[in-house]
Enzyme design. Sequence first.
Site, PDB file in Angstrom:
ATOM      1  N   ASN A   1      35.431  61.030  39.676  1.00 20.99           N
ATOM      2  CA  ASN A   1      36.723  61.022  38.958  1.00 20.99           C
ATOM      3  C   ASN A   1      36.474  60.647  37.503  1.00 20.99           C
ATOM      4  O   ASN A   1      35.389  60.195  37.153  1.00 20.99           O
ATOM      5  CB  ASN A   1      37.706  60.071  39.659  1.00 20.99           C
ATOM      6  CG  ASN A   1      37.203  58.645  39.603  1.00 20.99           C
ATOM      7  OD1 ASN A   1      37.092  58.053  38.535  1.00 20.99           O
ATOM      8  ND2 ASN A   1      36.858  58.082  40.753  1.00 20.99           N
TER       9      ASN A   1
ATOM     10  N   ASP B   1      37.528  57.334  47.386  1.00 20.67           N
ATOM     11  CA  ASP B   1      38.001  56.912  48.710  1.00 20.67           C
ATOM     12  C   ASP B   1      37.238  57.596  49.839  1.00 20.67           C
ATOM     13  O   ASP B   1      37.190  57.093  50.953  1.00 20.67           O
ATOM     14  CB  ASP B   1      39.504  57.219  48.841  1.00 20.67           C
ATOM     15  CG  ASP B   1      40.326  56.332  47.913  1.00 20.67           C
ATOM     16  OD1 ASP B   1      39.964  55.143  47.759  1.00 20.67           O
ATOM     17  OD2 ASP B   1      41.310  56.818  47.317  1.00 20.67           O
TER      18      ASP B   1
ATOM     19  N   PRO C   1      34.102  52.483  52.229  1.00 20.48           N
ATOM     20  CA  PRO C   1      34.625  51.123  52.402  1.00 20.48           C
ATOM     21  C   PRO C   1      35.524  50.745  51.229  1.00 20.48           C
ATOM     22  O   PRO C   1      35.286  51.169  50.094  1.00 20.48           O
ATOM     23  CB  PRO C   1      33.367  50.253  52.434  1.00 20.48           C
ATOM     24  CG  PRO C   1      32.295  51.076  51.823  1.00 20.48           C
ATOM     25  CD  PRO C   1      32.655  52.518  52.035  1.00 20.48           C
ATOM     26  N   ASP C   2      36.566  49.974  51.496  1.00 27.04           N
ATOM     27  CA  ASP C   2      37.488  49.509  50.452  1.00 27.04           C
ATOM     28  C   ASP C   2      37.029  48.111  50.019  1.00 27.04           C
ATOM     29  O   ASP C   2      37.135  47.144  50.783  1.00 27.04           O
ATOM     30  CB  ASP C   2      38.922  49.493  51.014  1.00 27.04           C
ATOM     31  CG  ASP C   2      39.942  49.207  49.925  1.00 27.04           C
ATOM     32  OD1 ASP C   2      39.692  48.318  49.083  1.00 27.04           O
ATOM     33  OD2 ASP C   2      41.003  49.869  49.922  1.00 27.04           O
TER      34      ASP C   2
ATOM     35  N   PHE D   1      44.093  46.904  41.074  1.00 25.06           N
ATOM     36  CA  PHE D   1      44.835  47.870  40.256  1.00 25.06           C
ATOM     37  C   PHE D   1      45.380  48.963  41.154  1.00 25.06           C
ATOM     38  O   PHE D   1      44.805  49.277  42.192  1.00 25.06           O
ATOM     39  CB  PHE D   1      43.919  48.472  39.189  1.00 25.06           C
ATOM     40  CG  PHE D   1      43.709  47.541  38.032  1.00 25.06           C
ATOM     41  CD1 PHE D   1      44.409  47.701  36.857  1.00 25.06           C
ATOM     42  CD2 PHE D   1      42.834  46.473  38.153  1.00 25.06           C
ATOM     43  CE1 PHE D   1      44.244  46.821  35.802  1.00 25.06           C
ATOM     44  CE2 PHE D   1      42.659  45.580  37.104  1.00 25.06           C
ATOM     45  CZ  PHE D   1      43.355  45.761  35.925  1.00 25.06           C
TER      46      PHE D   1
ATOM     47  N   LYS E   1      50.907  47.085  47.732  1.00 26.66           N
ATOM     48  CA  LYS E   1      49.436  47.075  47.705  1.00 26.66           C
ATOM     49  C   LYS E   1      48.897  45.645  47.633  1.00 26.66           C
ATOM     50  O   LYS E   1      47.874  45.330  48.222  1.00 26.66           O
ATOM     51  CB  LYS E   1      48.921  47.909  46.526  1.00 26.66           C
ATOM     52  CG  LYS E   1      47.454  48.248  46.661  1.00 26.66           C
ATOM     53  CD  LYS E   1      47.009  49.350  45.727  1.00 26.66           C
ATOM     54  CE  LYS E   1      47.436  50.717  46.217  1.00 26.66           C
ATOM     55  NZ  LYS E   1      46.861  51.809  45.428  1.00 26.66           N
TER      56      LYS E   1
ATOM     57  N   LYS F   1      46.312  44.481  50.575  1.00 28.46           N
ATOM     58  CA  LYS F   1      44.912  44.149  50.269  1.00 28.46           C
ATOM     59  C   LYS F   1      44.699  42.641  50.170  1.00 28.46           C
ATOM     60  O   LYS F   1      43.599  42.193  49.849  1.00 28.46           O
ATOM     61  CB  LYS F   1      44.507  44.817  48.963  1.00 28.46           C
ATOM     62  CG  LYS F   1      44.700  46.342  48.981  1.00 28.46           C
ATOM     63  CD  LYS F   1      43.561  47.080  48.354  1.00 28.46           C
ATOM     64  CE  LYS F   1      43.847  48.565  48.282  1.00 28.46           C
ATOM     65  NZ  LYS F   1      42.644  49.350  48.036  1.00 28.46           N
TER      66      LYS F   1
HETATM   67  O1  C5P Z   1      43.970  51.810  47.688  1.00 29.13           O
HETATM   68  P1  C5P Z   1      43.724  52.154  46.244  1.00 29.13           P
HETATM   69  O2  C5P Z   1      42.467  52.904  46.023  1.00 29.13           O
HETATM   70  O3  C5P Z   1      44.891  52.769  45.554  1.00 29.13           O
HETATM   71  O4  C5P Z   1      43.544  50.699  45.567  1.00 29.13           O
HETATM   72  C1  C5P Z   1      43.168  50.535  44.254  1.00 29.13           C
HETATM   73  C2  C5P Z   1      42.547  49.191  44.080  1.00 29.13           C
HETATM   74  O5  C5P Z   1      41.587  48.947  45.099  1.00 29.13           O
HETATM   75  C3  C5P Z   1      41.765  49.067  42.798  1.00 29.13           C
HETATM   76  O6  C5P Z   1      41.804  47.730  42.380  1.00 29.13           O
HETATM   77  C4  C5P Z   1      40.374  49.504  43.196  1.00 29.13           C
HETATM   78  O7  C5P Z   1      39.382  48.972  42.340  1.00 29.13           O
HETATM   79  C5  C5P Z   1      40.276  48.933  44.589  1.00 29.13           C
HETATM   80  N1  C5P Z   1      39.460  49.736  45.491  1.00 29.13           N
HETATM   81  C6  C5P Z   1      38.293  49.223  45.974  1.00 29.13           C
HETATM   82  N2  C5P Z   1      37.531  49.949  46.848  1.00 29.13           N
HETATM   83  C7  C5P Z   1      37.942  51.167  47.261  1.00 29.13           C
HETATM   84  C8  C5P Z   1      39.125  51.707  46.777  1.00 29.13           C
HETATM   85  C9  C5P Z   1      39.867  50.979  45.891  1.00 29.13           C
HETATM   86  O8  C5P Z   1      37.915  48.116  45.586  1.00 29.13           O
HETATM   87  N3  C5P Z   1      37.180  51.847  48.093  1.00 29.13           N
END
Ligand code: C5P
Length: 401
Positions: free
Chosen positions: A215, A284, A309-310, A328, A342, A346
């Site tokens: 991206n 993602d 992984p998130d 963010f 969110k 999270k």
């Molecule tokens: O769920 P989303 O991607 O919209 O969430 C955005 C937030 O989660 C941002 O702070 C981003 O840095 C973090 N994020 C993360 N790991 C991911 C996806 C998002 O830390 N795999």
Amino acid sequence: MIPRHYLFDTFRGERVHLGVCGSVAAYKALELTRALVHLEMPVEVTLTTAATQFVTPMAFRAVGAAAVHTAPFHLEDPFQHLQPGELARAVAVVPATANILAKMAHGLADDLLSTQLLACPGPVLVAPAMNPRMWLASATQANVQVLRQRGVRFVGPDSGAVACGDMGTGRLAPVEEIFVEILRLITPQDLAGMRILVTLGPTREYFDPARFWSNPSTGTMGASLAVAAALRGAEVTAVCGPVDIALPRSVRRIDVISAQEMFTAAMDLFPSVDMALCTAAVADFRPPRQETKYKKDGQSLALTFAPNPDILAAMGKTKAPHQRLLGFAAETGDLAAAAAAKLERKNADLMAANPIGQAEAGFASPTNRMVVVDRSGRTESWPVLPKTEVAWRLLSWLASL
Ligand code: C5P
């Protein structure tokens, strides 16, 4: 050129006095002056007699210095040697020669700059530049040790080739490093003792040796937060996806490529930090990776992406009571509602949402428009602001939680 994410409006009006000595590197003090003036910081300059052989007083006036001093005493202003110590927030000597270091170490005051320095209670920063043999001379090293013990902040000198062709230590540190250190010297250290982790930039998910899915994140928001935190005294580590963005030396930098690498690096560090600022635009999903290049054969290419992984969510699950988490959210529609949802999902402490698809916010923009929500339900809607200003405000909010 000083990177845009080093430019914080909060320094507007802070006076700096710049001493310039006779070195080939003296012209770099012009760029430094221009950068400080760009922040609307009043800069007065004192040139030593030797410095005027390399650069002119006129050049400093032309780049915006409020005043330039050269003569030791002036009929109209016989006390100019006392002014920097009384009026300036900091005095910086750039470049500093072996001669001025010797004078400072021994309290000599035989010209305007050395007299101003003797009459200045601090803080004082020096950025030495000289031939490597002069830097390594035991007299210089002894003077450096004395000055360091007295609290004088040194930036550089760096190693490499110097003007005369010799190799070694004696090059002036990069102007942007000196600039950041001057700002750090006059910043209230409200984050001193804090360890802060920042994730920034995009991730790249390779599906063959030549191609990846990614991206357009430039890492500007994360880099602004990293610089702001370092200026305010924090010990900062930045886990960076593949971005070409400058960070000061005081920020520890770990470069990664994929989301999985970013996850491993960030989660390794997370238990030892007080704050994690997750600004990275992590992919993602990741495609399966093939070790040979896909051939173009007129057919379409179908790949099944797996979830990544998130990082923020994983931190939210394991965070200790003293740890603070910033996330963010790039959203369309109701920013406040999306940010609140969110934040909850999270388990973050602060969530900053910006709209997608607007010129003044988000990816690759130097500005952002934010709606910010914390766990008490406090919600603020900020106008379009430089990302540096957004970073400064977010850190103040996090520190108050
Ligand atoms: O769920 P989303 O991607 O919209 O969430 C955005 C937030 O989660 C941002 O702070 C981003 O840095 C973090 N994020 C993360 N790991 C991911 C996806 C998002 O830390 N795999």
